[in-house]
Design a protein around this motif. Structure first.
Motif, PDB file in Angstrom:
ATOM      1  N   PHE A  54       0.842  -1.200   0.000  1.00  0.00           N
ATOM      2  CA  PHE A  54       0.000   0.000   0.000  1.00  0.00           C
ATOM      3  C   PHE A  54       0.876   1.249   0.000  1.00  0.00           C
ATOM      4  CE2 PHE A  54      -2.168   3.428   2.278  1.00  0.00           C
ATOM      5  CZ  PHE A  54      -3.338   3.535   1.546  1.00  0.00           C
ATOM      6  N   PHE A  55       1.926   1.246   0.832  1.00  0.00           N
ATOM      7  CA  PHE A  55       2.860   2.366   0.932  1.00  0.00           C
ATOM      8  C   PHE A  55       3.490   2.663  -0.426  1.00  0.00           C
ATOM      9  CE2 PHE A  55       7.224   3.888   1.736  1.00  0.00           C
ATOM     10  CZ  PHE A  55       6.979   4.984   2.544  1.00  0.00           C
ATOM     11  N   MET A  56       3.931   1.610  -1.107  1.00  0.00           N
ATOM     12  CA  MET A  56       4.559   1.806  -2.420  1.00  0.00           C
ATOM     13  C   MET A  56       3.520   2.169  -3.475  1.00  0.00           C
ATOM     14  SD  MET A  56       7.225  -0.671  -4.429  1.00  0.00           S
ATOM     15  CE  MET A  56       8.371   0.054  -5.608  1.00  0.00           C
ATOM     16  N   GLY A  57       2.353   1.588  -3.367  1.00  0.00           N
ATOM     17  CA  GLY A  57       1.295   1.893  -4.324  1.00  0.00           C
ATOM     18  C   GLY A  57       0.855   3.335  -4.283  1.00  0.00           C
ATOM     19  N   CYS A  58       1.051   3.988  -3.152  1.00  0.00           N
ATOM     20  CA  CYS A  58       0.700   5.412  -3.038  1.00  0.00           C
ATOM     21  C   CYS A  58       1.581   6.276  -3.940  1.00  0.00           C
ATOM     22  CB  CYS A  58       0.823   5.872  -1.584  1.00  0.00           C
ATOM     23  SG  CYS A  58      -0.503   5.254  -0.519  1.00  0.00           S
ATOM     24  N   TRP A  59       2.767   5.784  -4.268  1.00  0.00           N
ATOM     25  CA  TRP A  59       3.620   6.503  -5.220  1.00  0.00           C
ATOM     26  C   TRP A  59       3.089   6.296  -6.638  1.00  0.00           C
ATOM     27  CZ3 TRP A  59       7.263   9.571  -3.134  1.00  0.00           C
ATOM     28  CH2 TRP A  59       7.702   9.277  -1.844  1.00  0.00           C
ATOM     29  N   ASP A  60       2.942   5.010  -7.008  1.00  0.00           N
ATOM     30  CA  ASP A  60       2.440   4.658  -8.340  1.00  0.00           C
ATOM     31  C   ASP A  60       2.145   3.162  -8.305  1.00  0.00           C
ATOM     32  OD1 ASP A  60       2.086   3.997 -11.076  1.00  0.00           O
ATOM     33  OD2 ASP A  60       3.239   5.776 -11.657  1.00  0.00           O
ATOM     34  N   TYR A  61       0.892   2.801  -8.515  1.00  0.00           N
ATOM     35  CA  TYR A  61       0.492   1.391  -8.402  1.00  0.00           C
ATOM     36  C   TYR A  61       1.225   0.506  -9.402  1.00  0.00           C
ATOM     37  CZ  TYR A  61      -2.343   2.052 -12.601  1.00  0.00           C
ATOM     38  OH  TYR A  61      -2.756   2.300 -13.890  1.00  0.00           O
ATOM     39  N   ARG A  62       1.739   1.100 -10.486  1.00  0.00           N
ATOM     40  CA  ARG A  62       2.451   0.308 -11.504  1.00  0.00           C
ATOM     41  C   ARG A  62       3.768  -0.246 -10.977  1.00  0.00           C
ATOM     42  NH1 ARG A  62       2.298   4.790 -16.153  1.00  0.00           N
ATOM     43  NH2 ARG A  62       2.715   6.026 -14.268  1.00  0.00           N
ATOM     44  N   PHE A  63       4.319   0.385  -9.942  1.00  0.00           N
ATOM     45  CA  PHE A  63       5.573  -0.102  -9.370  1.00  0.00           C
ATOM     46  C   PHE A  63       5.397  -1.454  -8.688  1.00  0.00           C
ATOM     47  CE2 PHE A  63       6.804   4.624  -8.562  1.00  0.00           C
ATOM     48  CZ  PHE A  63       7.027   4.791  -9.929  1.00  0.00           C
ATOM     49  N   LEU A  97       6.397  -4.582 -10.644  1.00  0.00           N
ATOM     50  CA  LEU A  97       7.845  -4.736 -10.792  1.00  0.00           C
ATOM     51  C   LEU A  97       8.470  -5.374  -9.553  1.00  0.00           C
ATOM     52  CD1 LEU A  97      10.223  -4.112 -12.682  1.00  0.00           C
ATOM     53  CD2 LEU A  97      10.467  -1.927 -11.495  1.00  0.00           C
ATOM     54  N   ILE A  98       8.132  -4.867  -8.369  1.00  0.00           N
ATOM     55  CA  ILE A  98       8.718  -5.424  -7.151  1.00  0.00           C
ATOM     56  C   ILE A  98       8.189  -6.833  -6.901  1.00  0.00           C
ATOM     57  CG2 ILE A  98       6.990  -4.462  -5.535  1.00  0.00           C
ATOM     58  CD1 ILE A  98       9.289  -3.959  -3.581  1.00  0.00           C
ATOM     59  N   LEU A  99       6.940  -7.098  -7.278  1.00  0.00           N
ATOM     60  CA  LEU A  99       6.394  -8.451  -7.124  1.00  0.00           C
ATOM     61  C   LEU A  99       7.130  -9.432  -8.030  1.00  0.00           C
ATOM     62  CD1 LEU A  99       4.322 -10.418  -5.976  1.00  0.00           C
ATOM     63  CD2 LEU A  99       2.741  -9.700  -7.795  1.00  0.00           C
ATOM     64  N   PHE A 100       7.383  -9.036  -9.268  1.00  0.00           N
ATOM     65  CA  PHE A 100       8.096  -9.914 -10.200  1.00  0.00           C
ATOM     66  C   PHE A 100       9.503 -10.211  -9.692  1.00  0.00           C
ATOM     67  CE2 PHE A 100      10.723 -10.789 -13.937  1.00  0.00           C
ATOM     68  CZ  PHE A 100       9.990 -11.810 -14.541  1.00  0.00           C
ATOM     69  N   SER A 101      10.199  -9.178  -9.232  1.00  0.00           N
ATOM     70  CA  SER A 101      11.546  -9.359  -8.687  1.00  0.00           C
ATOM     71  C   SER A 101      11.530 -10.285  -7.483  1.00  0.00           C
ATOM     72  CB  SER A 101      12.132  -7.997  -8.299  1.00  0.00           C
ATOM     73  OG  SER A 101      13.429  -8.129  -7.772  1.00  0.00           O
ATOM     74  N   HIS A 104      10.218   7.844 -22.403  1.00  0.00           N
ATOM     75  CA  HIS A 104       9.796   8.602 -21.226  1.00  0.00           C
ATOM     76  C   HIS A 104       9.500   7.589 -20.109  1.00  0.00           C
ATOM     77  CE1 HIS A 104       9.637  12.343 -23.446  1.00  0.00           C
ATOM     78  NE2 HIS A 104       8.981  11.706 -24.419  1.00  0.00           N
ATOM     79  N   ILE A 105      10.557   7.269 -19.360  1.00  0.00           N
ATOM     80  CA  ILE A 105      10.473   6.206 -18.361  1.00  0.00           C
ATOM     81  C   ILE A 105      10.384   6.816 -16.962  1.00  0.00           C
ATOM     82  CG2 ILE A 105      11.622   4.177 -17.398  1.00  0.00           C
ATOM     83  CD1 ILE A 105      13.132   3.913 -20.040  1.00  0.00           C
ATOM     84  N   ILE A 106       9.426   6.347 -16.192  1.00  0.00           N
ATOM     85  CA  ILE A 106       9.331   6.752 -14.790  1.00  0.00           C
ATOM     86  C   ILE A 106      10.222   5.826 -13.974  1.00  0.00           C
ATOM     87  CG2 ILE A 106       7.805   7.039 -12.806  1.00  0.00           C
ATOM     88  CD1 ILE A 106       5.500   7.408 -14.752  1.00  0.00           C
ATOM     89  N   LEU A 107      11.160   6.406 -13.233  1.00  0.00           N
ATOM     90  CA  LEU A 107      12.042   5.593 -12.396  1.00  0.00           C
ATOM     91  C   LEU A 107      11.270   5.114 -11.174  1.00  0.00           C
ATOM     92  CD1 LEU A 107      14.941   4.554 -11.890  1.00  0.00           C
ATOM     93  CD2 LEU A 107      15.323   6.625 -10.540  1.00  0.00           C
TER      94      LEU A 107
END
Length: 484
Positions: free
Chosen positions: A40-49, A52-56, A121-124
């Motif tokens: 939830f904490f990370m999703g508040c930045w951008d749910y698309r992230f 990526l962290i789940l796959f890793s 145009h990549i969002i880091l």
């Protein structure tokens, strides 16, 4: 969700209450709550992230399990390099794709060849540099058989995404943090109080020192062609404090928040501005990254056990890679190379470990020699950080030329400087508290030596009021290391 935001001020107590009063009877439920809260904490930045962290997480968890069952050396190496390839592949794509493409295009243009390739145009993704290194250390340790792989996916996922240190570290080793998810955690009032105090000190560093210094730094660096060398030096000094207050402030908050939930994170800063040489400075600055490069890059390259020529090579590799880790810009590479040059004389003359103790331990003031060495180290790191702060090499060079101009001997001045006296006073107060508390885990912990309880509470109350005052009068900024 910033640590110094209203959102986090609501989020943290809610998670804390559920953690200790709802899920406290089940370790698995507590770990699930941490995992859900972290996503939830990370999703508040951008749910698309989150994908990526789940796959890793899935990749490294699976590889860890497979490594535990595989004894064939070739297949074990193949698994290891799969993890390295996936993790560094994602990091390279999101962080360095445009950098390499731009330099590829520039290289061909030198020969008169024009290549029309569009940049992306990549969002880091926030925290990618931190959790990538965290999961890599897990896979490498399992491969080396220094660590038993976990079979609990929930535990491993919570370890990778642990929200207090997810975005900007410390970069935790699995051997230290992962076992803590298996242990029954009991609320410890003393540790919780200490955690709150460290959070308070971290907020002071961020809101008062870092954000307070930022306006001075931005004005001087963004308009460096208009100011004297002495004014630019003033900007460099405040940038040193901004960077330290920002990054170590984040680490303090992360460590303090973790203590509230019964976790212990590694110390990430150990009063680096009291270092007497560059080697000591980097033993005290961003410790989790420095030790990561030492254990997973420097030592495998041969460390200090090889010839002088190879040691010099290893030092340059470590510092340049460290610079590149910080950002996809030649300025960071030059910054890393400068630090390598600073370090070389210490290594060549075998004095890189001559300052392992706490400076002026059990004394009120440092000796003249120690004070001089601290000023010199501060000045050297500040000069290198001109490249760290500048937008490009040309700007950094122009700033350096201005610094060493005859205007260096003029009195530093810009029109808004007189309005920043409160920031300057707070920097002095901060420096004094850090000096008094240099033998503790963090600066504010020195209040333990104050026996009068009323005096301690008066100090805490004053600190809270100062933080509140600066939070409403100074423009808040994101933590600098979020961009890394």
């Amino acid at each position: 969700m910033l640590f110094n935001s209203v959102d986090f001020a609501i989020f943290l107590p809610v998670v804390f209450i559920f953690y200790w009063f709802v899920t406290n009877r089940s370790l698995r439920l507590q770990n699930l709550l941490i995992l859900f809260s972290s996503y939830f904490f990370m999703g508040c930045w951008d749910y698309r992230f989150l994908a990526l962290i789940l796959f890793s997480t899935v990749v490294d968890y699976t590889i860890g399990v497979l490594l535990s069952k595989e004894e064939n050396k070739f297949k074990r190496k193949l698994l290891l390099w799969t993890s390295i390839g996936v993790n560094l592949g994602f990091l390279g794509f999101f962080k360095y794709y445009n950098f390499f493409l731009e330099n590829f295009i520039d290289a061909f243009s030198l020969f008169g060849q024009k290549i029309n390739v569009g940049l992306l145009h990549i969002i880091l993704p926030v925290g990618i540099s931190f959790y990538t290194f965290q999961t890599l250390s897990y896979t490498i340790d399992v491969y080396r058989k220094n660590l038993e792989p976990t079979k609990d996916f929930i535990v491993f996922s919570a370890f990778v995404s642990f929200f207090p240190q997810l975005v900007a570290g410390p970069i935790e080793r699995a051997s230290h943090l992962l076992p803590q998810f298996y242990k029954k955690r009991q609320f410890n009032y003393a540790l919780a109080v200490d955690g709150v105090q460290q959070i308070l000190w971290g907020l002071f560093k961020k809101v008062v020192i870092a954000d307070g210094s930022a306006s001075i730094v931005n004005e001087i660096f963004n308009n460096h062609d208009q100011y004297s060398g002495s004014t630019i030096v003033l900007g460099v000094i405040f940038f040193n404090f901004q960077l330290y207050g920002d990054f170590s402030g984040y680490s303090d908050i992360a460590i303090g928040v973790s203590r509230l939930f019964g976790f212990d994170l590694k110390k990430n800063f150990a009063f680096p501005y009291f270092a007497r040489d560059i080697a000591e400075f980097y033993r005290r600055w961003h410790i989790s990254l420095s030790t990561w490069f030492r254990d997973y890059l420097y030592i495998p390259l041969g460390g200090s056990r090889v010839s002088l020529g190879k040691r010099i090579r290893n030092v340059f590799i470590i510092y340049i890679v460290s610079g590149f880790w910080h950002g996809a810009n030649w300025t960071f590479i030059v910054w890393g190379a400068l630090n390598a040059i600073y370090y070389l004389p210490l290594m060549i003359f075998n004095i890189n470990r001559s300052n392992l103790d706490i400076v002026a331990k059990d004394k009120y003031l440092p000796s003249l020699k120690d004070a001089s060495l601290m000023v010199l180290t501060f000045a050297l790191t500040g000069l290198a950080r001109i490249f760290f702060r500048a937008d490009n090499i040309q700007d950094a060079w122009d700033i350096l030329v201005s610094v060493f101009d005859k205007s260096l001997f003029e009195f530093p001045y810009y029109s808004g400087l007189g309005l920043k006296y409160n920031v300057m006073v707070m920097v002095v107060v901060f420096f004094v508290v850090e000096w008094i508390g240099r033998e503790y885990e963090y600066g504010l912990q020195c209040v333990r030596s104050v026996e009068n309880r009323s005096l301690r509470w008066a100090g805490f109350t004053t600190l809270i009021l100062i933080i509140f005052y600066f939070s409403v009068t100074v423009e808040a900024g994101q933590f600098i290391y979020f961009q890394f």
